[in-house]
Scaffold this active site. Structure first.
Site, PDB file in Angstrom:
ATOM      1  CG  HIS A  80      69.595  41.899 -39.346  1.00  0.00           C
ATOM      2  ND1 HIS A  80      69.657  39.847 -39.965  1.00  0.00           N
ATOM      3  CD2 HIS A  80      70.706  41.337 -40.358  1.00  0.00           C
ATOM      4  CE1 HIS A  80      70.347  39.838 -39.804  1.00  0.00           C
ATOM      5  NE2 HIS A  80      71.528  40.290 -40.216  1.00  0.00           N
ATOM      6  CG  ASP A 127      66.072  39.667 -38.422  1.00  0.00           C
ATOM      7  OD1 ASP A 127      66.647  40.589 -38.310  1.00  0.00           O
ATOM      8  OD2 ASP A 127      67.332  38.569 -39.110  1.00  0.00           O
ATOM      9  CB  SER A 139      72.887  37.755 -42.707  1.00  0.00           C
ATOM     10  OG  SER A 139      72.800  37.587 -41.427  1.00  0.00           O
TER      11      SER A 139
END
Length: 797
Positions: free
Chosen positions: A248, A297, A376
């Site tokens: 992402h 992801d 992330s």
């Protein structure tokens, strides 16, 4: 409102394919007053207006996104034509300051970037507390793209040193300025303080995890975003620089080519509390996407640069068994801050990501630390220190009640969606070994092992060499010191002569060639340099320079007296071995080394002995003047100058100019002359220097008054050059013409080499000139208005 932990930083990307670039940070300036190459003395400045401030991202709820703290402002700045420049020592120095009003941080993105061989570039913030470089030709890329670090300041200074003959090859154009708009709550970090509950990686919670920390990277794109990734090992153990991060984050940053991403390793605080900015970190630039999948992801990219052996960077191991770890640890860069560590003391749980189906994520519930935007893509490590997933998002934040976060499961990413572009297995297990667990390796996993010094011969092998791997040994360099013979994978080096050399070896792992080089190796016995240093008015230290294994050192004075025998490589002598009044003293040392040979070294020393540096300027009526200097000594209180045996100056100046004495006419010299200078010390008066053969031309018919005044003279940092009024030339206008204004100032050393050129506009009558960086000694300043020139002597102290 709850929030997810995600990616983090903005900066413009740097490119390169061969070597890392280092950035240092400190509380005090890391660059000299006038710049790394002295470029600030002629620096030009470009000012960038602030952009419209974009809205800040809110906090709360489950969300995903790249942490954005800066905006890219398009510019077109040609570094070659818009910088200030000057020549120095055979190089051309370029200097430009890029300033952006009210910015909290700055970064630069280049195109048409090319540094020729021998060129060096440094970048630093206005305070000089962040310094990047040297950037060299190894950073040139076919795309011509390059990007800087992110600097805490509203200005960045760029200095480039290019050999004069290579200037035509140099090019660099700034196309974007990363304008930081996030307010920084404190000076403890560059981009923003992560939540107070976060724990620095260097704290006790991170103890025992140094290997894994060295695989973690802060990822930057060229438009103001950042997140985290981890360098990861493959079953060939060959150091292909694969890096695991979040799909992402890569997707949200897809408007910026992956070839312009930048990766910063080892960005950590050096203390647990209080937090400090990372003192040194490594930058690598550019990558290619190898595989990604939104299902779990993950994104796998391959860096354009392979970390060199000496980088200290590691490749983390992984575990694809899908077993729930009894505890879990994560290293990440929340809000682009220095590396943090988070810890879940309970078993991780297999579950679905909120709002999706399929149990393809590991859920954590933190006991210490949290994650934030910028985290992330960071890896989740199991209790065996292997990667089991990468962060997509979650709810944790400092002060929150819900501390859950979600990591895409590594075992799911392994098979992905069934194609090489959507799974990890093709890249991390290229030989299809079907390994379930793989341990990490260091960038120096393979190195040359063997003695650093030998007498007759030495044997060398490669550390951690996989079974069945062949080694190709290259001939030692320089040639002629040792001979090489190879048996299997072992190299034997046999002494031909005493000397120093290096050797290289190459191995092939799954098609990737890995070349390693040894440090310097010494063969046999050879002489060591005997260094000497005066430490007081009557004491001298002698030290043997080198690291040759020895049995004994035998020190003797010039009179043959034995000072001492033993294992010390230094000796201190005082009167009578070294005389304070200037008598020559000598010291000898005989070294019996481990190769059974001996090495004899000698050194003579006269305390304070120096050479006079002198020059002259002319024409003068019926003779010339003398200007002279000696290097200052901390042991000398006063200097006595003698011209032809007559004391002409006494005082604390190590500089003498015969034209400044009251009896000027009697000190005009011609023919053969002598000049001597003595030093007054606590141990008496000693001879510093003597020159009995100074020849000066005689018979000049006219005396020229230059009309130029230098103040101060002698000088150390700066001088004022002024034109006097109502002075000119006596008797003969053909000898010279009066300088009407100061158009340029050129400084020559006593050998006639150009050391500095500075040009001025506006027909000025008085200018300031920096002489910082010039070594003490005699120089000549030439002042020109474009038509007429005059010279004056200058003493730099």
């Amino acid at each position: 409102m709850r929030r997810i932990c995600l990616a983090g930083l903005c900066c413009l990307v740097m490119s390169g394919i061969k070597a890392q670039v280092t950035t240092q940070s400190a509380s005090k300036p890391l660059v000299p007053k006038h710049g790394k190459f002295g470029g600030q003395r002629f620096m030009k400045k470009v000012v960038i207006p602030p952009p419209g401030r974009p809205p800040l991202q809110g906090s709360g709820g489950l969300k995903e996104g790249v942490y954005k703290f800066a905006e890219a402002i398009p510019v077109n700045i040609n570094l070659l034509s818009q910088s200030g420049s000057a020549s120095a020592g055979g190089n051309r120095i370029f200097c430009l300051k890029v300033k952006a009003r009210r910015a909290t941080s700055l970064s630069l993105e280049f195109e048409n970037f090319y540094l020729p061989q021998g060129a060096e570039m440094y970048l630093y913030n206005a305070a000089g507390t962040m310094l990047t470089g040297p950037v060299t030709s190894q950073e040139n890329r076919p795309s011509g793209a390059w990007g800087s670090d992110v600097y805490t300041d509203d200005a960045v200074v760029i200095e480039v040193k290019v050999p004069e003959e290579m200037v035509s090859q140099f090019s660099a154009r700034i196309v974007n300025v990363g304008y930081g708009f996030r307010e920084l709550p404190s000076a403890s970090s560059r981009f923003g303080d992560a939540g107070s509950c976060n724990v620095n990686a260097v704290c006790p919670l991170g103890n025992g995890w140094d290997f894994e920390q060295r695989s973690v990277a802060l990822i930057l794109d060229s438009k103001g975003g950042s997140w985290t990734g981890t360098l990861i090992n493959n079953t060939c153990n060959n150091g292909v620089p694969y890096l695991l991060t979040a799909s992402h984050a890569a997707t949200l940053a897809s408007s910026q080519p992956i070839g312009k991403w930048r990766f910063i390793f080892q960005y950590k605080s050096s203390t647990c509390t209080p937090q400090q900015d990372g003192s040194m970190h490594l930058l690598f630039n550019g990558a290619k996407l190898r595989a990604n999948s939104s299902w779990s992801d993950f994104a796998l990219v391959e860096l354009d640069q392979t970390p060199p052996q000496n980088s200290g960077i590691t490749y983390a191991g992984w575990d694809r068994r899908g077993i729930a770890s009894p505890n879990a640890t994560c290293f990440h860069h929340p809000l682009g801050d220095v590396m943090k560590v988070s810890y879940d003391a309970d078993p991780v749980v297999r579950t679905a990501y909120p709002g999706t189906t399929g149990n393809v994520f590991w859920q954590t519930n933190w006991n210490q630390g949290v994650t934030e935007e910028g985290s992330s893509g960071s890896s989740l490590f199991n209790n065996e220190h292997n990667i089991i997933g990468q962060l997509r998002g979650g709810y944790s934040y400092c002060g929150g009640n819900d501390l859950r976060d979600y990591y895409g499961a590594f075992d799911v990413s392994w098979a992905g969606s069934g194609t090489p572009a959507t799974r990890l297995m093709d890249w991390l297990d290229p030989l299809n070994t079907n390994a379930m667990v793989l341990q990490g390796i260091a960038s120096n996993q393979y190195s040359i092992a063997g003695p650093q010094q030998f007498c007759a011969s030495g044997s060398y092998t490669i550390t951690n060499l996989p079974a069945g791997t062949a080694v190709s040994w290259q001939q030692p360099s320089p040639a002629g010191v040792v001979s090489l013979s190879v048996s299997g994978n072992q190299a034997t080096l046999t002494r031909i002569t005493d000397g120093v050399f290096t050797i290289q070896a190459t191995i092939n792992l799954c098609g990737k060639l890995i070349t390693m080089a040894s440090s310097e190796i010494r063969s046999g016995s050879f002489p060591l340099a005997l260094q000497k240093q005066q430490t007081s008015c009557n004491s001298v230290d002698f030290t043997l320079e080198g690291n040759l294994p020895v049995a004994t050192y035998n020190w003797t004075s010039g009179a043959g007296d034995i000072l001492f025998n033993g294992t010390s490589s230094s000796a201190v002598t005082t009167v009578p071995y070294i005389s304070a009044t200037g008598t020559i003293g000598s010291v000898a040392v005989s070294t019996a080394n481990s190769c059974g040979g001996t090495s004899d070294s000698y050194a003579d020393f006269i305390p304070y002995q120096q050479d006079i540096q002198y020059g002259m300027y002319q024409p003068m009526l019926n003779g010339d003047h003398i200007v002279a200097t000696v290097n200052p000594s901390e042991f000398v209180r006063e200097y006595n100058w003698y011209l032809n045996g007559v004391l002409v100056q006494a005082g604390n100046s190590n500089y003498y100019n015969s034209s400044t004495t009251p009896a000027e006419s009697s000190l005009l010299v011609c023919g053969n002359n002598s000049l001597k200078v003595e030093g007054v010390t606590d141990c008496g008066v000693v001879l510093l220097a003597n020159d009995d053969y100074i020849e000066k031309a005689c018979g000049n018919t006219f005396k020229v008054i230059s009309g130029v005044q230098l103040f101060p003279n002698p000088a150390a940092e700066n001088i004022t050059v002024s034109l006097k009024k109502n002075v000119g030339i006596h008797k003969d206008e053909s000898i010279s013409s009066k300088v009407k204004f100061i158009g340029s100032v050129t400084i020559y050393d006593k050998f006639g080499n150009t050391r500095k050129i500075q040009r001025f506009g506006g027909m000025q009558q008085s200018v300031n000139v920096s002489i910082s960086g010039l070594q003490p000694g005699i120089y000549f300043i030439e002042i020109s208005d474009g038509t007429n020139k005059v010279k004056e002597p200058l003493s730099v102290k």
